[in-house]
Design an enzyme around this catalytic site. Structure first.
Site, PDB file in Angstrom:
ATOM      1  N   THR A  97       0.849  -1.174   0.000  1.00  0.00           N
ATOM      2  CA  THR A  97       0.000   0.000   0.000  1.00  0.00           C
ATOM      3  C   THR A  97       0.892   1.233   0.000  1.00  0.00           C
ATOM      4  O   THR A  97       2.024   1.168   0.494  1.00  0.00           O
ATOM      5  CB  THR A  97      -0.940   0.006   1.210  1.00  0.00           C
ATOM      6  OG1 THR A  97      -1.797   1.141   1.121  1.00  0.00           O
ATOM      7  CG2 THR A  97      -0.199   0.057   2.522  1.00  0.00           C
ATOM      8  N   SER A  98       0.411   2.315  -0.559  1.00  0.00           N
ATOM      9  CA  SER A  98       1.180   3.555  -0.582  1.00  0.00           C
ATOM     10  C   SER A  98       2.516   3.289  -1.262  1.00  0.00           C
ATOM     11  O   SER A  98       2.540   2.787  -2.373  1.00  0.00           O
ATOM     12  CB  SER A  98       1.307   4.094   0.841  1.00  0.00           C
ATOM     13  OG  SER A  98       1.997   5.306   0.883  1.00  0.00           O
TER      14      SER A  98
END
Length: 100
Positions: A97-98
């Site tokens: 994520t990110s």
């Protein structure tokens, strides 16, 4: 049947001294971190390991300068994955994520 998953977190998971025990006690972790740190230093002009492992920075201190947090997160996650791969542990899935 169990599946092996490598999970990479993003911004917000960072803290000073992350991976410090591995850096101090696991030669392969330290070598990979130093190699990535040399690259980060060439690109950004600063040592990431010197910054995150500084004795002036405690785990509980706020660590939110993206100039340091993004490469630090990448470096620790990349090195941990490399160590697992070198041990023959291969993921069935890779999640992130990110920046993870």
């Amino acid at each position: 049947m169990s599946k092996i998953v490598f999970m990479f977190s993003g911004q917000g998971s960072q803290y000073y001294q992350m991976g410090r025990e591995l850096y101090d006690n696991h030669p392969t972790f330290r070598e990979w971190m130093q190699e990535l740190d040399a690259t980060a230093h060439l690109i950004g002009g600063q040592s990431i390991t010197s910054y995150i492992y500084s004795k002036n920075n405690r785990k509980i201190d706020i660590f939110d300068q993206t100039l340091y947090t993004h490469p630090a997160i990448f470096m620790v996650e990349c090195v941990l994955a490399q160590i697992l791969l070198n041990q023959g542990i291969k993921p069935d899935y890779v999640l992130g994520t990110s920046i993870g």
